[in-house]
Design a protein around this motif. Structure first.
Motif, PDB file in Angstrom:
ATOM      1  N   TRP A  46       0.685  -1.243  -0.087  1.00  0.00           N
ATOM      2  CA  TRP A  46      -0.150   0.025   0.035  1.00  0.00           C
ATOM      3  C   TRP A  46       0.742   1.177  -0.083  1.00  0.00           C
ATOM      4  O   TRP A  46       0.436   2.015  -0.597  1.00  0.00           O
ATOM      5  CB  TRP A  46      -1.074   0.073   1.198  1.00  0.00           C
ATOM      6  N   PHE A  47       2.035   1.130   0.456  1.00  0.00           N
ATOM      7  CA  PHE A  47       3.028   2.280   0.653  1.00  0.00           C
ATOM      8  C   PHE A  47       3.501   2.875  -0.668  1.00  0.00           C
ATOM      9  O   PHE A  47       4.104   3.728  -0.721  1.00  0.00           O
ATOM     10  CB  PHE A  47       4.029   2.219   1.647  1.00  0.00           C
ATOM     11  N   VAL A  79       7.127  -3.192  -6.119  1.00  0.00           N
ATOM     12  CA  VAL A  79       6.183  -3.780  -5.383  1.00  0.00           C
ATOM     13  C   VAL A  79       5.816  -5.204  -6.022  1.00  0.00           C
ATOM     14  O   VAL A  79       6.028  -5.382  -7.411  1.00  0.00           O
ATOM     15  CB  VAL A  79       4.905  -3.136  -5.627  1.00  0.00           C
ATOM     16  N   CYS A  80       5.707  -6.366  -5.092  1.00  0.00           N
ATOM     17  CA  CYS A  80       5.419  -7.569  -5.755  1.00  0.00           C
ATOM     18  C   CYS A  80       4.297  -7.678  -6.752  1.00  0.00           C
ATOM     19  O   CYS A  80       3.288  -7.045  -6.253  1.00  0.00           O
ATOM     20  CB  CYS A  80       5.474  -8.373  -4.598  1.00  0.00           C
ATOM     21  N   ALA A  85      -1.556  -7.153  -7.554  1.00  0.00           N
ATOM     22  CA  ALA A  85      -2.649  -7.787  -8.247  1.00  0.00           C
ATOM     23  C   ALA A  85      -3.913  -7.845  -7.055  1.00  0.00           C
ATOM     24  O   ALA A  85      -4.974  -7.736  -7.237  1.00  0.00           O
ATOM     25  CB  ALA A  85      -2.302  -9.094  -8.992  1.00  0.00           C
ATOM     26  N   ARG A  86      -3.381  -8.592  -6.096  1.00  0.00           N
ATOM     27  CA  ARG A  86      -4.448  -8.981  -4.927  1.00  0.00           C
ATOM     28  C   ARG A  86      -5.236  -7.657  -4.296  1.00  0.00           C
ATOM     29  O   ARG A  86      -6.136  -7.694  -3.746  1.00  0.00           O
ATOM     30  CB  ARG A  86      -3.680  -9.574  -3.471  1.00  0.00           C
ATOM     31  N   ASP A  93      -1.041   3.426 -10.849  1.00  0.00           N
ATOM     32  CA  ASP A  93      -1.469   3.861  -9.669  1.00  0.00           C
ATOM     33  C   ASP A  93      -0.168   4.309  -8.590  1.00  0.00           C
ATOM     34  O   ASP A  93      -0.389   4.945  -7.638  1.00  0.00           O
ATOM     35  CB  ASP A  93      -1.986   2.547  -8.706  1.00  0.00           C
ATOM     36  N   VAL A  94       0.912   3.750  -8.932  1.00  0.00           N
ATOM     37  CA  VAL A  94       2.038   3.887  -7.880  1.00  0.00           C
ATOM     38  C   VAL A  94       2.627   4.984  -8.118  1.00  0.00           C
ATOM     39  O   VAL A  94       2.589   5.723  -9.206  1.00  0.00           O
ATOM     40  CB  VAL A  94       2.937   2.526  -8.201  1.00  0.00           C
ATOM     41  N   ILE A  95       3.599   5.458  -6.951  1.00  0.00           N
ATOM     42  CA  ILE A  95       4.440   6.701  -7.128  1.00  0.00           C
ATOM     43  C   ILE A  95       5.349   6.663  -8.242  1.00  0.00           C
ATOM     44  O   ILE A  95       5.838   5.373  -8.362  1.00  0.00           O
ATOM     45  CB  ILE A  95       5.053   6.879  -5.693  1.00  0.00           C
ATOM     46  N   PRO A  96       5.618   7.768  -8.854  1.00  0.00           N
ATOM     47  CA  PRO A  96       6.798   7.654  -9.928  1.00  0.00           C
ATOM     48  C   PRO A  96       7.959   7.055  -9.370  1.00  0.00           C
ATOM     49  O   PRO A  96       8.391   7.499  -8.200  1.00  0.00           O
ATOM     50  CB  PRO A  96       6.935   9.163 -10.339  1.00  0.00           C
ATOM     51  N   GLY A  97       8.567   6.118 -10.215  1.00  0.00           N
ATOM     52  CA  GLY A  97       9.878   5.644  -9.924  1.00  0.00           C
ATOM     53  C   GLY A  97       9.649   4.307  -9.211  1.00  0.00           C
ATOM     54  O   GLY A  97      10.543   3.422  -9.066  1.00  0.00           O
ATOM     55  N   VAL A  98       8.386   3.850  -8.717  1.00  0.00           N
ATOM     56  CA  VAL A  98       8.233   2.464  -8.172  1.00  0.00           C
ATOM     57  C   VAL A  98       7.618   1.639  -9.440  1.00  0.00           C
ATOM     58  O   VAL A  98       7.000   2.041 -10.216  1.00  0.00           O
ATOM     59  CB  VAL A  98       6.983   2.578  -6.981  1.00  0.00           C
ATOM     60  N   ARG A  99       8.376   0.475  -9.383  1.00  0.00           N
ATOM     61  CA  ARG A  99       8.125  -0.519 -10.127  1.00  0.00           C
ATOM     62  C   ARG A  99       7.298  -1.827  -9.584  1.00  0.00           C
ATOM     63  O   ARG A  99       7.103  -1.818  -8.503  1.00  0.00           O
ATOM     64  CB  ARG A  99       9.312  -1.152 -11.005  1.00  0.00           C
ATOM     65  N   ILE A 100       6.636  -2.441 -10.411  1.00  0.00           N
ATOM     66  CA  ILE A 100       6.009  -3.814  -9.970  1.00  0.00           C
ATOM     67  C   ILE A 100       6.599  -4.740 -10.882  1.00  0.00           C
ATOM     68  O   ILE A 100       6.785  -4.803 -11.984  1.00  0.00           O
ATOM     69  CB  ILE A 100       4.403  -3.739 -10.525  1.00  0.00           C
ATOM     70  N   ALA A 101       7.107  -5.910  -9.913  1.00  0.00           N
ATOM     71  CA  ALA A 101       7.945  -6.987 -10.573  1.00  0.00           C
ATOM     72  C   ALA A 101       7.648  -8.265  -9.736  1.00  0.00           C
ATOM     73  O   ALA A 101       7.334  -8.141  -8.661  1.00  0.00           O
ATOM     74  CB  ALA A 101       9.478  -6.783 -10.596  1.00  0.00           C
TER      75      ALA A 101
END
Length: 120
Positions: A46-47, A79-80, A85-86, A93-101
């Motif tokens: 969530w962060f 972010v996992c 997804a859950r 949706d995420v803060i710029p610079g954050v990736r999902i992997a």
């Protein structure tokens, strides 16, 4: 040889001290010139959303927003995939610079020759 640190935080508002410790270690490592990869999993996912870190408070602890900004400025925040997804969190949706992997990327980072991994 420059070492790297992979920090996986699984706690959020449900375990604030553990959460704060993970962010603090990651931010201090970045400040010390260590290559840092901070993984947000479980409730800490969530962060990755704008404004969510500002909702976190813990007496005697640095503000989570400051710690997150420090890691984003000098390290990597992920972010996992399954955790996102859950929670119906997407890359938009995420803060710029954050990736999902996913786990494969985590394992690659954690198993690098110069890496040390910590799980909170």
């Amino acid at each position: 040889m420059k070492r790297s640190l992979v920090v996986k935080v699984t706690a959020g508002l449900d375990a604030p001290e553990r959460c704060s410790q993970a962010f603090t270690v990651a931010a201090v490592a970045v400040a010390g010139g260590v290559e840092v990869s901070l993984w947000l999993t479980g409730e800490s996912a969530w962060f990755a959303l704008p404004g969510r870190a500002a909702e976190f408070t813990l007496p005697e602890a640095a503000p989570l927003t400051d710690l997150l900004e420090a890691v984003l400025a000098g390290g990597r925040v992920t972010v996992c995939t399954q955790c996102a997804a859950r929670r119906e969190i997407t890359g938009d949706d995420v803060i710029p610079g954050v990736r999902i992997a996913g786990a494969q990327v985590f394992v690659q980072e954690a198993m690098a020759d110069d890496a040390q991994a910590l799980v909170y």
